[in-house]
Design a protein around this motif. Structure first.
Motif, short mmCIF file in Angstrom:
data_model
loop_
_atom_site.label_atom_id
_atom_site.label_comp_id
_atom_site.label_asym_id
_atom_site.label_seq_id
_atom_site.Cartn_x
_atom_site.Cartn_y
_atom_site.Cartn_z
N ILE A 98 49.47 33.38 39.53
CA ILE A 98 49.99 33.78 40.84
C ILE A 98 48.86 33.97 41.83
N GLU A 99 47.77 34.62 41.37
CA GLU A 99 46.64 34.89 42.25
C GLU A 99 46.01 33.61 42.80
N GLN A 100 46.03 32.53 42.02
CA GLN A 100 45.42 31.28 42.48
C GLN A 100 46.36 30.47 43.38
N GLY A 101 47.58 30.98 43.63
CA GLY A 101 48.51 30.30 44.51
C GLY A 101 49.53 29.45 43.82
N GLY A 102 49.70 29.65 42.49
CA GLY A 102 50.70 28.91 41.74
C GLY A 102 50.25 27.50 41.40
#
Length: 409
Positions: free
Chosen positions: A77-81
């Protein structure tokens, strides 16, 4: 000069030193492996076959796995999916190997399915679902609560990871392939009583034409079809939060096809999530689609039957009015009508989970017009009130060895 007769011979001291050195090295290696891959090792140790293949009935084997740790979902999630199954495979194997290895082949085939909500005579909210497909290997997946995340029970199809139904999991290499199963969720329940599933929707060109995948492209983070279900199960406390999660991402459907979703919670409310633009003839650009949410208590615009029912049901066509030309035969309309005809007799009330399972049996593929998907690899009824699961393998509804019950504690 006195000689110490008790002193051990040199060769013994050398062997002892070597033994201590080898033991220390092995201990260090094992400790390092558990530090780096402790969750994955414990997950693999939990993997077991709970029902063998039955070739005579065209049943693939069934497995159970207890996933330890967070399987890197927060980092994803932190990397933008991610926007494709290929990216998902690359992400997971890179995290698992600590960046040493890249590439894991994940393929999502077409499948059918049907689902509905109901309530028991005691007032428990139920969510029922058939997974319609060809012969395949399934796996029941348990994950555990973490900070800000729910414990879940779900099901996936191991053919997505290359596990063949004819052989099942044969060795450690096959078992290793099963580690990404939380990301390939087809349906499930969490410990807040939120349940969801994914069904094909055959959009753009019709059932017999070319199907167009949803492929949104805005500034929102990205999710694939099954990853969206995983986010809902892990993070949603209720139906509204599940819908908000769906609104927060750009959806990229897998398998070059299209899907829609059903979500419900323990309150008895539910919603069908569909991504559409125009009608089935013009809906041929997946990047232009927008999410349309149809709640069970606000669906009179769909039709008279839907508007009069507190429960909700879904098969394999978009339910939005006027989406299909009048001459079109919506895929799954026969099963859709069957579900309504049964549930409408009692206004969506069933005696218990077993009665809901019997309705799933009436629309399972071996007893229905099978078409492309000739089997129902599993049927499942989630009790959203009690957080329990009734799961049946391959339409063996009367075989106690094929019936499994689980509870989220």
């Amino acid at each position: 000069m006195k000689v110490n007769s008790k002193k051990k011979p040199l060769w013994r001291r050398i062997i002892k030193t070597l033994f201590i050195g080898i033991f220390s090295l092995l201990f260090t290696v094992i400790l390092l492996m558990f530090i780096l891959w402790g969750n994955e090792i414990m997950t693999l140790l939990s993997l077991k076959e709970i029902r063998p293949r039955n070739a005579a009935h065209h049943d693939g084997p069934v497995y159970y796995i207890d996933v330890k740790g967070g399987f890197y979902l927060d980092e994803l999630i932190e990397q933008g999916g991610i926007s494709s199954d290929g990216e998902l495979g690359d992400f997971f194997i890179s995290k698992l190997s600590k960046g040493l290895v890249k590439g894991l082949n994940i393929t999502t085939p077409n499948y059918g399915c049907a689902s509905f909500t109901a309530v028991t005579s005691e007032g428990d909210a139920l969510f029922a679902r058939n997974y319609d497909h060809k012969e395949t290997t399934t796996c029941i997946v348990r994950t555990h609560a973490r900070k800000g995340r729910h414990a879940t029970l779900s099901t996936t199809d191991l053919s997505f990871l290359g596990i063949k139904y004819t052989t099942g999991i044969q060795d450690i290499e096959d078992a290793f392939l099963c580690l990404p199963v939380p990301y390939l969720t087809l349906d499930g329940i969490n410990d807040a009583g939120v349940s969801c599933c994914i069904n094909m929707s055959y959009q753009g060109g019709g059932y017999n034409g070319k199907v167009t995948a949803t492929n949104q492209n805005t500034d929102k983070p990205d999710v694939t079809s099954t990853l969206l279900l995983r986010l809902i199960l892990d993070y949603a406390d209720n139906l509204e939060e599940a819908v908000e999660i769906a609104r927060s991402y750009d959806l990229h459907d897998s398998a070059n096809t299209s899907f829609h979703y059903m979500v419900a919670d323990a309150s008895g409310r539910s919603a069908i999530l569909e991504w559409v633009c125009g009608d089935d003839v013009t809906d041929n650009d997946g990047s232009t689609r927008k999410l349309v949410v149809t709640y069970n208590d606000a669906d009179a615009h769909i039709g008279k039957a839907e508007g009069s029912a507190d429960y909700q049901w879904m098969t394999n066509f978009i339910i939005q009015p006027d989406y299909y030309p009048q001459y079109a035969q919506e895929p799954g309309i026969d099963r859709y009508e069957k579900i309504y005809n049964v549930l409408s007799q009692t206004n969506g009330v069933v005696k218990n989970e077993q009665e809901a399972m019997r309705l799933l049996g009436q629309i399972a593929r071996r007893t229905w017009n099978a078409g492309e998907f000739s089997y129902t690899p599993y049927s499942v009824v989630y009790n959203l009130t009690d957080k329990t699961v009734l799961w049946v393998s391959n339409e063996n509804y009367e075989d106690e060895t094929a019936i499994f019950e689980f509870r989220l504690k």
